[in-house]
Design an enzyme around this catalytic site. Structure first.
Site, short mmCIF file in Angstrom:
data_model
loop_
_atom_site.label_atom_id
_atom_site.label_comp_id
_atom_site.label_asym_id
_atom_site.label_seq_id
_atom_site.Cartn_x
_atom_site.Cartn_y
_atom_site.Cartn_z
N ASN A 35 0.84 -1.19 0.00
CA ASN A 35 0.00 0.00 0.00
C ASN A 35 0.88 1.24 0.00
OD1 ASN A 35 0.56 0.35 3.01
ND2 ASN A 35 -0.52 -1.60 2.98
N SER A 86 -8.58 -0.88 2.10
CA SER A 86 -8.17 -2.22 2.55
C SER A 86 -8.70 -3.32 1.64
CB SER A 86 -8.69 -2.44 3.97
OG SER A 86 -8.30 -3.70 4.43
N GLY A 87 -7.80 -4.20 1.20
CA GLY A 87 -8.19 -5.43 0.51
C GLY A 87 -8.84 -5.28 -0.86
N SER A 145 -6.54 1.06 4.28
CA SER A 145 -5.59 -0.05 4.44
C SER A 145 -5.41 -0.43 5.90
CB SER A 145 -4.23 0.40 3.86
OG SER A 145 -3.20 -0.39 4.40
N SER A 146 -5.25 -1.73 6.15
CA SER A 146 -5.05 -2.16 7.54
C SER A 146 -3.75 -1.59 8.12
CB SER A 146 -5.07 -3.68 7.63
OG SER A 146 -4.18 -4.22 6.69
N HIS A 165 4.64 0.79 1.33
CA HIS A 165 4.88 -0.48 2.02
C HIS A 165 4.67 -1.59 1.01
CE1 HIS A 165 4.86 -3.79 4.73
NE2 HIS A 165 3.57 -4.02 4.61
N HIS A 190 5.78 -5.94 0.01
CA HIS A 190 6.44 -7.20 0.35
C HIS A 190 7.27 -7.65 -0.86
CE1 HIS A 190 3.62 -8.45 3.89
NE2 HIS A 190 3.76 -7.14 3.82
N ASP A 198 23.63 5.89 -3.34
CA ASP A 198 22.88 6.99 -3.97
C ASP A 198 21.54 7.23 -3.28
OD1 ASP A 198 24.75 7.64 -5.90
OD2 ASP A 198 23.90 6.32 -7.43
N HIS A 235 8.78 -9.53 8.38
CA HIS A 235 7.70 -8.86 7.66
C HIS A 235 8.24 -8.39 6.31
CE1 HIS A 235 4.24 -5.66 7.95
NE2 HIS A 235 4.21 -6.36 6.84
N TYR A 267 24.31 16.41 -8.47
CA TYR A 267 23.88 15.43 -9.46
C TYR A 267 22.61 15.93 -10.19
CZ TYR A 267 21.90 11.07 -11.25
OH TYR A 267 21.36 10.11 -12.04
ZN LIG Z 1 2.94 -5.90 5.22
#
Ligand SMILES: [Zn+2]
Length: 234
Positions: free
Chosen positions: A32, A48-49, A77-78, A98, A100, A123, A174, A231
């Site tokens: 999320n 959420s979901g 979102s949870s 966030h 995974h 960087d 996690h 840069y």
């Molecule tokens: Zn997570």
């Protein structure tokens, strides 16, 4: 397209939520993103979901810093309270991602920080990307998501790590959180984190004896970030 700053905030959050899927950082609903309007103390986050393929910008849920949902029938979102604590604790952050994503999650599951061993990492992250310990049972059972956010903020304070210098971390068992001044920057940091996690894994397969010099790390980070950055284009 909607008008007004709240619609704009929703559109911004929506775009980043699509980008993390496009970049394959997220499959199913394993992630999320949110965008924060600090002037108004409101952020927009994925509901959420809800499947990414059905997501519309209008579905983004607006939440204030007390965790109150503003004008939405959908549940946020949870992980909303983790985002909220990071926004409260890190005052330069305007966006959070966030995911995974597999390589970063591989390090998180091994409970290992990602060591800085090259300029790609330097960087984006000024040092090893820290992996925070497991939360204790009480915290997980009482207010898991809020405690996760507090853990991140308190860890950075205790270790005196500047969130702008280290725009992300891993959570043991996690996955990762990344952040930035905008949600677009948070997204770029999520992409960078995944690439660095992947490369570091394989570099260590080839050699356990890597001593990347700190002066190269400093050079690469400071030429892209801070007052003396040079840069890119002016
Ligand atoms: Zn997570």
């Amino acid at each position: 397209m909607g008008t007004g700053y709240l619609d704009q905030l929703k559109q911004e959050a929506f775009e980043v939520n699509l980008e993390i899927v496009r970049e394959r950082l997220v499959v199913l609903t394993w992630g999320n993103a949110s965008s924060f309007d600090r002037a108004h103390g409101i952020f927009a986050i994925k509901p959420s979901g809800v499947s990414y393929s059905l997501l519309k910008w209008q579905d983004m849920v607006l939440v204030d810093l007390d965790g109150k949902v503003i004008e939405s029938k959908l549940k946020p979102s949870s992980d909303t309270f983790t985002h909220l604590e990071i926004y409260k604790g890190f005052n330069s952050v305007g966006g959070i991602v966030h995911t995974h994503s597999p390589w970063a999650t591989i390090w998180a599951q091994a409970c290992k920080s990602i060591p800085v061993i090259g300029t790609t990492h330097s960087d984006h992250f000024k040092g090893d990307v820290p992996c925070l310990p497991y939360l204790n049972k009480d915290k997980v059972e009482s207010a898991y998501e809020k405690e996760t956010g507090l853990q991140i903020v308190e860890f950075f304070k205790k270790e005196q790590i500047v969130p702008n210098h280290m725009p992300g971390c891993l959570l043991s068992g996690h996955a990762s959180f990344t952040w930035g001044e905008t949600s677009q920057k948070a997204f770029e940091n999520a992409v960078a984190l995944e690439a660095c996690a992947h490369m570091a894994y394989h570099s260590f397969k080839l050699s356990h004896d890597i001593n990347f010099p700190i002066y190269i790390l400093s050079k690469h980070f400071t030429r892209k970030h801070g007052e003396n950055a040079y840069y890119g284009q002016k």
